[in-house]
Enzyme design. Structure first.
Site, short mmCIF file in Angstrom:
data_model
loop_
_atom_site.label_atom_id
_atom_site.label_comp_id
_atom_site.label_asym_id
_atom_site.label_seq_id
_atom_site.Cartn_x
_atom_site.Cartn_y
_atom_site.Cartn_z
N CYS A 86 91.04 -68.31 -9.41
CA CYS A 86 91.74 -69.11 -10.49
C CYS A 86 91.71 -67.67 -11.61
O CYS A 86 93.16 -67.21 -11.45
CB CYS A 86 90.60 -69.73 -11.13
SG CYS A 86 91.60 -71.11 -12.50
N HIS A 176 90.26 -74.17 -7.60
CA HIS A 176 88.31 -73.35 -7.17
C HIS A 176 88.17 -74.47 -5.55
O HIS A 176 87.90 -75.17 -5.22
CB HIS A 176 88.07 -74.63 -8.43
CG HIS A 176 88.34 -74.17 -9.03
ND1 HIS A 176 87.37 -72.91 -9.91
CD2 HIS A 176 89.14 -74.02 -10.43
CE1 HIS A 176 87.69 -72.46 -11.17
NE2 HIS A 176 88.58 -72.93 -11.17
N GLU A 178 85.41 -73.71 -4.57
CA GLU A 178 84.17 -73.80 -4.16
C GLU A 178 83.67 -75.36 -4.65
O GLU A 178 82.83 -75.67 -4.16
CB GLU A 178 83.16 -72.80 -5.43
CG GLU A 178 83.66 -72.67 -6.64
CD GLU A 178 85.32 -72.05 -7.05
OE1 GLU A 178 85.94 -72.32 -6.35
OE2 GLU A 178 85.47 -71.60 -8.28
N SER A 230 55.55 -81.24 -14.64
CA SER A 230 56.64 -82.35 -14.85
C SER A 230 56.14 -83.62 -14.31
O SER A 230 56.54 -84.61 -14.15
CB SER A 230 58.01 -82.41 -15.17
OG SER A 230 58.64 -82.73 -14.19
N GLY A 232 58.30 -83.77 -11.37
CA GLY A 232 59.67 -83.95 -11.01
C GLY A 232 59.98 -82.10 -9.52
O GLY A 232 58.95 -81.85 -9.54
N VAL A 233 60.74 -82.87 -9.01
CA VAL A 233 60.98 -81.67 -8.17
C VAL A 233 60.77 -80.09 -7.62
O VAL A 233 60.46 -79.39 -7.53
CB VAL A 233 62.64 -82.05 -7.34
CG1 VAL A 233 62.56 -81.12 -5.88
CG2 VAL A 233 62.44 -83.66 -7.38
N SER A 235 59.79 -78.15 -11.18
CA SER A 235 58.35 -77.95 -11.35
C SER A 235 57.64 -78.08 -10.53
O SER A 235 56.73 -77.18 -10.79
CB SER A 235 58.28 -78.96 -12.83
OG SER A 235 57.54 -80.27 -12.47
#
Ligand code: XMP
Length: 520
Positions: A86, A176, A178, A230, A232-233, A235
């Protein structure tokens, strides 16, 4: 991030694209080590011995903003293969004597690419008919080829969509490769790495665990660390990684903001305090958060308030523990790019993620963010390597600011209550119908709109619940998930029948972009 000076690498020169890290990640997926460096930092001192190939990223600039675009054309003399993507394509085209102009028709989104010539770069990339759908995002275009180059493919609007100078091993592509919207985009990166740069695999996810544990030890030494857990995944993985690296020097702090999913606090305590036996402090801050968020409607203000309160609470507990020097956070790469660029280039700001943009300037603790260059699925792999349970590792992502950003407009106690119930019904429905693991993230949100309904024979005037479920590879781009009518009916009925205050359920069918995953 010079992790390894002794490894052969692809050097990615960043011009501030939202997708630079995605390029790095694609390279890693092929088992090749890569490093990112800002375009401003290219100079003669750079050790080029271990650089086998260079990728120039896209970016929001245009090649004529010469003051901002410091492109050191040294690299063109290094005799190393270069792939410009790009903006990177435009910048090498201009530097090598081509021309770049504002395009008559800007191209954003999918475009049909047509093959004109064969190239090593495009092996197995095109369909049998010599076409392909690619993802474009540009306002300028190359209008004259640089000397020694030839065209490989074009679209209806940009005639030099892929160009090459095979003898110098310079390649430029306007789209792009990617992003996952470009069909077979990975093939271009694979061809560049293996056929053109002739590299051999030298990187795996096991290296990741080793390198990150080592990094944490090096950084923290004998100091104490507190970790924002937290449940969550992200943390959870951070806590386990740091616990493995430094053991008792780590204390985890879990703040109940009142904006968590239903029963989350109990699950966190059970898992981390009772099962993993981590040092865990539980802070009940429901009232403080709710008071500070009263009457706040602006999404960025909500994020900043939540971020600042978090940090204040951490600092307070850090003082109590004494001699804490570091705060560990589960910041991932997508959080960073959408707040600011990691490499000091010019990425546009989309949202202040609470664990990045909300930090007060004079924060007294240093940050440890070992996952800052990883994407969600890489974090999940790392979590499994660290022997965390699948329940934790495969859980859908949950944003730091929690339910606050799933409730546009004012935040009130009664709205939070409705939202927790609705979310639980939706998520349980997904689990019962074996859909949970097919979806990258799903949640219920509460819209600040009341509409008229009829229940029994009575008129109702109540809130609208929005359901969102998306598939994604990395949270950078996303598509909505297609449910059966039966499932949608079931969830909608259950929500309306069980939650007083909601009389309408809608499903969000936008992708990212143009929308984001969260509402705010
Ligand atoms: P968006 O809404 O930006 O979300 O498309 C991308 C992913 O990031 C999560 N998210 C956050 N995570 N702190 C976090 O830790 C935040 O402030 C935050 N905001 C969004 C979101 O849930 C999705 O998975």
């Amino acid at each position: 991030m010079n992790l390894k000076d002794d490894l052969s690498k692809i050097l990615i020169i960043d011009f501030g694209s939202q997708f630079t890290q995605l390029i790095a990640r694609r390279v890693r997926e092929f088992g090749i080590y890569s490093e990112i460096i800002s375009h401003k930092k290219i100079n003669k001192k750079l050790n080029k011995k271990k650089i086998n190939g260079i990728i120039l990223s896209g970016g929001p600039l245009n090649v004529y903003q010469s003051k901002k675009v410091k492109f050191n054309n040294e690299i063109l003399k290094w005799n190393i293969p270069i792939l410009g993507i790009c903006f990177g394509h435009q910048v090498i085209s201009k530097e090598l004597g081509g021309k770049v102009k504002k395009a008559k028709n800007r191209e954003f989104g999918l475009a049909k690419l047509k093959r004109l010539n064969k190239s090593k770069l495009t092996k197995n990339f095109f369909s049998k008919s010599g076409t392909n759908n690619v993802w474009m995002s540009h306002a300028d275009e190359v209008t004259k080829l640089p000397k020694g180059f030839r065209v490989i493919a074009k679209t209806d609007t940009s005639k030099f969509s892929i160009i090459e100078n095979p003898s110098k091993k310079f390649y430029g592509i306007q789209f792009h490769p990617e992003v996952s919207h470009t069909i077979n985009g990975k093939k271009i990166i694979k061809n560049f790495i293996f056929s053109i740069c002739k590299m051999r695999r030298n990187w795996s996810s096991k290296n990741q665990k080793y390198v990150l544990t080592h990094e944490v030890k090096q950084m923290v030494k004998k100091s104490k660390v507190i970790c924002a857990l937290s449940g969550g995944v992200d943390s959870s993985v951070v806590a386990k990684l740091i616990h493995n690296a430094i053991g008792k020097q780590l204390t985890c702090i879990f703040v109940n903001t009142g904006l968590l999913r239903k029963n989350e606090e109990h699950q966190v305590i059970k898992t981390f305090k009772k099962k993993f036996k981590l040092n865990l402090i539980y802070v009940d801050a429901k009232k403080i958060f709710l008071n500070n968020l009263r009457n706040i409607k602006d999404p960025e203000k909500k994020r900043k308030i939540i971020g600042n309160l978090f940090i204040k609470i951490f600092e307070k507990y850090a003082k109590k523990i004494k001699n804490v020097k570091f705060l560990a956070q589960g910041t991932l790469y997508p959080d960073l790019i959408e707040s600011k660029s990691v490499t000091g280039s010019q990425t546009s700001k989309i949202k202040s993620h609470h664990n990045v943009g909300g930090l007060p300037k004079k924060m007294k603790l240093k940050l440890v963010e070992p996952l800052r260059f990883l994407f969600k699925d890489e974090v999940r792999k790392l979590g499994l390597e660290l022997k965390l349970s699948k329940d934790i590792v495969l859980r859908h992502p949950f944003p730091g600011p929690g339910l606050a950003i799933r409730m546009p407009g004012e935040i009130t106690h009664s709205k939070i209550k409705m939202l927790k119930e609705a979310d639980e019904i939706f998520i349980n429905g997904l689990k019962e119908h074996n859909l949970y693991n097919k979806i990258w993230q799903a949640y219920a949100a509460l819209l600040p709109v009341k509409t008229v309904g009829v229940m029994g024979d009575n008129r109702t005037y109540e809130y609208m619940c929005l359901l969102r479920a998306i598939t994604s590879e990395d949270g950078m781009t996303a598509d909505f998930f297609s449910f059966s009518k039966k499932f949608m009916q079931l969830v909608s009925n259950k929500i309306i029948n069980n939650i007083k205050g909601i009389n309408r359920v809608v499903y969000d069918i936008t992708s990212k972009p143009p929308s984001t995953i969260e509402l705010e």
